[in-house]
Design a protein around this motif. Structure first.
Motif, short mmCIF file in Angstrom:
data_model
loop_
_atom_site.label_atom_id
_atom_site.label_comp_id
_atom_site.label_asym_id
_atom_site.label_seq_id
_atom_site.Cartn_x
_atom_site.Cartn_y
_atom_site.Cartn_z
N ASP A 1 0.84 -1.19 0.00
CA ASP A 1 0.00 0.00 0.00
C ASP A 1 0.89 1.25 0.00
OD1 ASP A 1 -2.23 1.55 0.09
OD2 ASP A 1 -2.89 0.96 2.11
N ILE A 2 0.48 2.29 -0.75
CA ILE A 2 1.19 3.58 -0.72
C ILE A 2 0.18 4.62 -0.23
CG2 ILE A 2 2.40 5.34 -2.06
CD1 ILE A 2 3.28 3.14 -4.02
N LYS A 3 0.48 5.25 0.91
CA LYS A 3 -0.48 6.18 1.53
C LYS A 3 0.06 7.61 1.50
CE LYS A 3 -2.11 2.72 4.89
NZ LYS A 3 -3.56 2.67 4.61
N TYR A 4 -0.83 8.56 1.26
CA TYR A 4 -0.45 9.98 1.26
C TYR A 4 -0.61 10.56 2.67
CZ TYR A 4 -0.87 15.02 0.63
OH TYR A 4 -0.71 16.37 0.77
N VAL A 5 0.42 11.31 3.14
CA VAL A 5 0.28 12.07 4.40
C VAL A 5 0.70 13.52 4.12
CG1 VAL A 5 0.58 10.29 6.19
CG2 VAL A 5 2.60 11.26 5.10
N GLU A 6 0.05 14.46 4.79
CA GLU A 6 0.38 15.87 4.56
C GLU A 6 1.79 16.20 5.02
OE1 GLU A 6 -2.19 19.25 5.69
OE2 GLU A 6 -3.78 18.03 4.77
N GLU A 7 2.13 15.72 6.24
CA GLU A 7 3.52 15.88 6.68
C GLU A 7 3.96 14.66 7.47
OE1 GLU A 7 4.40 19.18 9.22
OE2 GLU A 7 2.41 19.21 10.11
N VAL A 8 5.27 14.43 7.44
CA VAL A 8 5.82 13.25 8.10
C VAL A 8 6.17 13.59 9.54
CG1 VAL A 8 7.81 11.68 8.09
CG2 VAL A 8 6.66 12.26 5.97
N PRO A 9 5.74 12.77 10.51
CA PRO A 9 6.11 13.06 11.91
C PRO A 9 7.62 12.93 12.10
CG PRO A 9 5.05 10.90 11.72
CD PRO A 9 4.94 11.55 10.39
N LEU A 10 8.21 13.87 12.86
CA LEU A 10 9.66 13.86 13.09
C LEU A 10 9.96 13.63 14.56
CD1 LEU A 10 10.92 16.93 10.99
CD2 LEU A 10 10.90 14.54 10.30
N LEU A 11 11.12 13.02 14.82
CA LEU A 11 11.65 12.95 16.18
C LEU A 11 12.31 14.29 16.50
CD1 LEU A 11 13.32 9.43 15.88
CD2 LEU A 11 11.32 9.95 17.28
N GLY A 12 12.61 14.54 17.77
CA GLY A 12 13.28 15.78 18.17
C GLY A 12 14.62 15.97 17.48
N SER A 13 15.24 14.86 17.06
CA SER A 13 16.55 14.93 16.41
C SER A 13 16.44 15.25 14.93
CB SER A 13 17.26 13.58 16.58
OG SER A 13 16.44 12.55 16.02
N GLY A 14 15.19 15.30 14.40
CA GLY A 14 15.03 15.62 12.99
C GLY A 14 14.92 14.41 12.09
N LYS A 15 15.01 13.22 12.67
CA LYS A 15 14.83 12.01 11.85
C LYS A 15 13.33 11.72 11.72
CE LYS A 15 18.81 9.90 14.14
NZ LYS A 15 19.26 8.74 14.91
N PRO A 16 12.94 11.04 10.62
CA PRO A 16 11.53 10.65 10.52
C PRO A 16 11.15 9.72 11.68
CG PRO A 16 12.72 10.24 8.44
CD PRO A 16 13.74 10.60 9.46
N ASN A 17 9.96 9.90 12.21
CA ASN A 17 9.49 9.05 13.31
C ASN A 17 8.79 7.82 12.71
OD1 ASN A 17 8.34 7.86 15.54
ND2 ASN A 17 7.71 9.79 16.47
N TYR A 18 9.61 6.80 12.40
CA TYR A 18 9.09 5.59 11.76
C TYR A 18 8.12 4.84 12.67
CZ TYR A 18 12.20 6.02 7.74
OH TYR A 18 12.81 6.46 6.59
N TRP A 19 8.35 4.96 13.96
CA TRP A 19 7.49 4.27 14.91
C TRP A 19 6.06 4.80 14.81
CZ3 TRP A 19 5.93 5.47 20.36
CH2 TRP A 19 5.46 4.34 21.02
N ALA A 20 5.93 6.14 14.73
CA ALA A 20 4.61 6.76 14.58
C ALA A 20 3.97 6.33 13.27
CB ALA A 20 4.74 8.28 14.65
N LEU A 21 4.77 6.25 12.20
CA LEU A 21 4.24 5.83 10.89
C LEU A 21 3.80 4.37 10.93
CD1 LEU A 21 6.78 7.56 8.46
CD2 LEU A 21 4.39 8.19 8.82
N GLU A 22 4.57 3.55 11.63
CA GLU A 22 4.24 2.12 11.77
C GLU A 22 2.89 1.97 12.48
OE1 GLU A 22 6.45 -1.27 14.06
OE2 GLU A 22 7.87 -0.23 12.75
N ASN A 23 2.71 2.75 13.55
CA ASN A 23 1.42 2.70 14.29
C ASN A 23 0.27 3.17 13.42
OD1 ASN A 23 2.34 1.62 16.65
ND2 ASN A 23 2.75 3.59 17.62
N LEU A 24 0.54 4.19 12.61
CA LEU A 24 -0.48 4.72 11.69
C LEU A 24 -0.89 3.62 10.69
CD1 LEU A 24 -1.96 7.37 10.97
CD2 LEU A 24 -0.07 7.93 9.45
#
Length: 500
Positions: A473-496
């Motif tokens: 599946d390929i899903k559209y999101v308006e913005e990607v959640p970030l960690l405080g360090s500026g890396k993408p928050n993959y954990w939040a995306l995984e939960n989504l």
């Protein structure tokens, strides 16, 4: 290159302050301090902290990226106490877990910061566990006696050798409760000396640091390195001010700048070539540097982004491309005094698990409910990498960033790379979630609207790659959640992905 066995970072700062008392060494948006003023401030603050938290071995810090935070840090170094720097972007429960992990009794914060960052609820919850000490109250309680003794102490050049202490930082805790990473003063000092031996840094350089001190790069390179090596630093309160950061760099005439790929991509949208013209060394770390961002900086600003690599556990720098020696697609060569080996991982065809040792490798972890766990002879990075014959390291991905589909290990980083190649933009984020039939399935998020799955499938086939690399599946999101360090928050995306 010799690293002394006993190091106290306060003592190292004093050596430089004695040599360059009038040099402006640290600035933020509201203040500017010479070495002499910084040393006096540390002498006074260390006394105030000692009065507030006399015999506590560890003290929590919950402060923004400002000069006052660095003053508190060095005050604790002077007192031979251990700063535990809390990540204020972590969420309340994770912060409480960190407090428990480090057995903290006191946390130092600031009323202005708590209000500005809307952290009132978090501090209320913290107060159920620890005593909160506000910087404003410490400052208001400074007497003439404190000022006089701080001034006298800064002038008496008697040099006290303090015991080597340590600092505790916390990993993001995306899989379980956050772990405390114990770095000794020697670890941090070694990493600074190793970097100086690897890349040319001058005392006329000016570091621009928008990274918070709970980020090991923000702490080592952005707060400690400047003061123990006589290199001026400008602390900017947030890396997320995409329009303001380029203006601040131009105003400061900064020459060294470090950020993540995601941040660089956003700065480029607003920055002009003039704003970046004083930059001499620009390093990308924390996540993979994407080809389109690298080309954008080369073409728009005439800047070569140098990719580096580090982890909290290594104080943080491990490898770095330099202006003289760089290879695209790699994170550069190991810094001096470090050794690496690659351990085979079952099911992974390319490269293997990267293991490291060196004087900058942590003392060990603080584990919630368990206490101190020492680091073994080799530190396991959990990164899949390969080292070429010239010594350049290529990071293939996190071991955790592999999906096991139908018995095969599929790199999620590779899925993102294929999407970048196909659609020409690095705005793709792949995660894996459980799948009853194939073990796991890949879900890819993107900020690019109207992505054609058919086009991507055709592209993967044209590259003669397995269709296991095709996301389910390929899903559209308006913005990607970030960690405080500026890396993408993959954990939040995984939960989504799981919830959807």
């Amino acid at each position: 290159m010799q690293i002394p066995d006993q190091v106290n970072l306060f003592d190292e700062m004093v050596k430089q302050a004695k040599l360059h008392p009038k040099k402006v060494i640290i600035e933020d948006v509201n203040s500017s301090l010479t070495y002499n003023r910084f040393l006096i401030a540390v002498n006074i603050m260390s006394k105030k902290i000692h009065e507030a938290v006399k015999n506590e071995e560890r003290v929590g810090l919950f402060l923004p990226n400002v000069a006052a935070h660095v003053i508190v840090l060095f005050s604790l170094f002077k007192n031979e106490q251990q700063p535990c720097i809390l990540n204020f972007t972590m969420g309340t429960q994770n912060i409480i877990d960190c407090i428990e992990t480090a057995s903290l009794k006191t946390v130092i914060t600031s009323r202005v910061f708590v209000k500005a960052a809307d952290l009132g609820y978090t501090v209320e919850e913290m107060e159920k566990q620890v005593k909160i000490v506000y910087l404003e109250d410490l400052r208001d309680g400074i007497s003439t006696f404190h000022k006089l003794s701080g001034l006298i102490e800064s002038r008496v050049s008697r040099f006290k050798k303090r015991d080597s202490s340590q600092v505790v930082l916390f990993t993001s805790g995306t899989e379980s409760k956050p772990k405390g990473v114990i770095l000794t003063h020697r670890n941090i000092y070694a990493d600074i000396q190793q970097v100086f031996a690897h890349i040319e840094i001058w005392d006329t350089d000016r570091i621009f640091n928008p990274l918070p001190l709970f980020h090991s790069f923000g702490m080592t390179v952005g707060a400690i390195l400047p003061l123990v090596t006589n290199v001026k630093v400008f602390l900017y309160p947030s890396p997320l001010h995409y329009k303001e950061v380029p203006k601040a760099i131009e105003k400061d005439k900064s020459t060294l700048f470090v950020a993540t790929n995601t941040f660089f991509e956003n700065y480029a949208k607003f920055a002009t070539k003039e704003q970046f013209q004083t930059l001499r060394i620009v390093v990308a770390g924390g996540e993979k540097l994407q080809k389109d961002v690298m080309e954008l900086y080369q073409n728009k600003f005439g800047i070569t982004l140098l990719q580096g690599y580090g982890t909290t556990e290594t104080s943080p720098i491990i490898a770095l491309n330099t202006p003289e020696q760089h290879k695209e697609g790699t994170v550069g060569k190991l810094i001096p005094l470090m050794e690496a080996k690659i351990a085979k991982v079952e099911g992974v065809q390319e490269g293997g698990n990267l293991l490291l040792k060196g004087p900058n490798v942590m003392k060990g972890y603080l584990i919630h409910g368990k206490g101190f766990v020492p680091c073994g002879e080799w530190y396991n990075t959990g990164d899949i990498a390969e080292i070429d014959e010239e010594g350049f390291i290529r990071i293939i991905g996190r071991l955790k960033r592999f999906a096991k589909i139908a018995g095969e290990m599929i790199s999620l980083n590779k899925v993102e790379e294929l999407a970048l190649e196909c659609f020409g933009e690095s705005v793709f984020y792949a995660v894996s979630i459980p799948d009853t039939r194939k073990g796991e399935q890949i879900v890819m998020f993107t900020t690019k609207p109207k992505i054609s799955s058919r086009e991507f499938k055709k592209f993967i086939k044209s590259k003669k790659m397995s269709l296991l690399y095709m996301p389910s599946d390929i899903k559209y999101v308006e913005e990607v959640p970030l960690l405080g360090s500026g890396k993408p928050n993959y954990w939040a995306l995984e939960n989504l992905a799981k919830n959807q």
